[in-house]
Write an enzyme that holds these catalytic residues in place. Structure first.
Site, PDB file in Angstrom:
ATOM      1  N   TYR A 165      -4.977   3.779  -3.805  1.00  0.00           N
ATOM      2  CA  TYR A 165      -3.596   3.485  -3.413  1.00  0.00           C
ATOM      3  C   TYR A 165      -2.603   4.108  -4.385  1.00  0.00           C
ATOM      4  CZ  TYR A 165      -3.512   0.156  -7.275  1.00  0.00           C
ATOM      5  OH  TYR A 165      -3.582  -0.406  -8.527  1.00  0.00           O
ATOM      6  N   PHE A 175       4.984   3.420  -9.733  1.00  0.00           N
ATOM      7  CA  PHE A 175       4.670   2.443 -10.768  1.00  0.00           C
ATOM      8  C   PHE A 175       3.175   2.197 -10.918  1.00  0.00           C
ATOM      9  CE2 PHE A 175       5.672   0.072  -6.890  1.00  0.00           C
ATOM     10  CZ  PHE A 175       4.528  -0.697  -6.731  1.00  0.00           C
ATOM     11  N   ASP A 176       2.372   2.663  -9.960  1.00  0.00           N
ATOM     12  CA  ASP A 176       0.926   2.456 -10.074  1.00  0.00           C
ATOM     13  C   ASP A 176       0.215   3.414  -9.129  1.00  0.00           C
ATOM     14  OD1 ASP A 176      -1.467   1.435 -10.895  1.00  0.00           O
ATOM     15  OD2 ASP A 176      -1.302  -0.464  -9.823  1.00  0.00           O
ATOM     16  N   ILE A 193      -1.024  -9.863  -4.255  1.00  0.00           N
ATOM     17  CA  ILE A 193       0.238 -10.302  -3.669  1.00  0.00           C
ATOM     18  C   ILE A 193       0.076 -10.534  -2.157  1.00  0.00           C
ATOM     19  CG2 ILE A 193       1.688  -9.221  -5.419  1.00  0.00           C
ATOM     20  CD1 ILE A 193       2.156  -6.886  -3.515  1.00  0.00           C
ATOM     21  N   TYR A 219       6.474  -9.476  -5.642  1.00  0.00           N
ATOM     22  CA  TYR A 219       6.589 -10.202  -6.905  1.00  0.00           C
ATOM     23  C   TYR A 219       7.849 -11.050  -7.006  1.00  0.00           C
ATOM     24  CZ  TYR A 219       2.738  -7.222  -8.282  1.00  0.00           C
ATOM     25  OH  TYR A 219       1.514  -6.597  -8.344  1.00  0.00           O
ATOM     26  N   PHE A 235       3.596   1.013  -0.461  1.00  0.00           N
ATOM     27  CA  PHE A 235       2.227   1.365  -0.842  1.00  0.00           C
ATOM     28  C   PHE A 235       1.595   2.235   0.240  1.00  0.00           C
ATOM     29  CE2 PHE A 235       2.675  -2.528  -3.353  1.00  0.00           C
ATOM     30  CZ  PHE A 235       2.048  -2.187  -4.542  1.00  0.00           C
TER      31      PHE A 235
END
Length: 256
Positions: A165, A175-176, A193, A219, A235
């Site tokens: 992902y 961010f990831d 989440i 979040y 995502f």
């Protein structure tokens, strides 16, 4: 005194001395440094590590609108070394406590403003995105789009999934990414989440989906450091495999 400000004084004296002390004329602060003995290297390492650590705090204070007078900080540091303080310890304690409160107030103001903006930006993005062809909005508000269809098995919330992902904010900030780490992620689907728990259950193994997850399913108002509060997240997820949760055997009633 709070240790952060003790560290600030030392760090600023080290990193700002050549630039701020007008009584000294230096060609280059680094050019004349002797680092031949172990003691010299130790002393330099202490100063450099403190300077690098504190540079982030100094930058934050300036970005919050509280400028740092580095010349006076260097002067204060020198006075402290020579025991020639212009203020009493009690005065400095009161002043630094006041500065600490100012910084916390500024941080809170900034966080509130960012949070409010993220809420509005998220609402606008979700409203515009749901009108795009191929985008499906679920009852919870989760939005998804099938990028690569598949016919494999779909996971349940209790199953463990293996995925690749990439996650981004609405402005495109990444961010990831499991791709950048060079390895897939594997986790129980009900331990992440809510937007992931709901969304990945819609995916067959082998599929790739794009999810737009409202902050309420992500979040919320938490600031994770890389994800600001109330951020709507995007995502792209590939479902690689599913490991079914173990089924506990039924317990037979005790015989009378």
């Amino acid at each position: 005194m709070k240790s952060i400000y003790k560290l600030s004084l030392v760090a600023l004296a080290i990193i700002g001395l050549s630039a701020c002390n007008k009584e000294e004329k230096t060609e280059s602060a680094g050019a004349n440094v002797e680092l031949t003995t172990e003691a010299q290297k130790e002393a330099y390492s202490v100063g450099a590590s403190i300077g690098r650590y504190m540079s982030g705090h100094i930058k934050e204070q300036e970005e919050l609108g509280l400028p740092v007078d580095r010349t006076l900080i260097v002067t204060g540091f020198t006075n402290g070394l020579n025991d020639q303080l212009k203020l009493t310890e009690e005065d400095m304690q009161t002043i630094l406590q006041s500065l600490d409160k100012k910084l916390n107030d500024k941080r809170q103001e900034q966080a509130t403003a960012i949070s409010a903006k993220n809420i509005e930006d998220g609402k606008k993005y979700l409203e515009e995105n749901k009108a795009k062809p191929g985008v499906v909005t679920t009852e919870s508000g989760l939005q998804y789009e099938v990028l690569t269809p598949a016919t494999g098995e779909k996971p349940a919330a209790e199953d463990t999934v293996e995925v690749d992902y990439v996650g981004t904010l609405l402005d495109g900030t990444e961010f990831d990414s499991s791709y950048k780490r060079g390895e897939t992620a594997k986790f129980p689907l009900n331990r992440v989440i809510p937007g992931w728990t709901e969304g990945v259950q819609l995916m067959p193994v082998g599929a790739k989906f794009k999810f737009v997850i409202p902050s309420s399913l992500a979040y919320g108002d938490r600031d994770t450091g890389t994800i600001p509060p109330n951020s709507t997240l995007i995502f792209e997820v590939e479902l690689k495999s599913v490991e079914k949760a173990a089924v506990e055997p039924a317990v037979e009633p005790a015989k009378k």
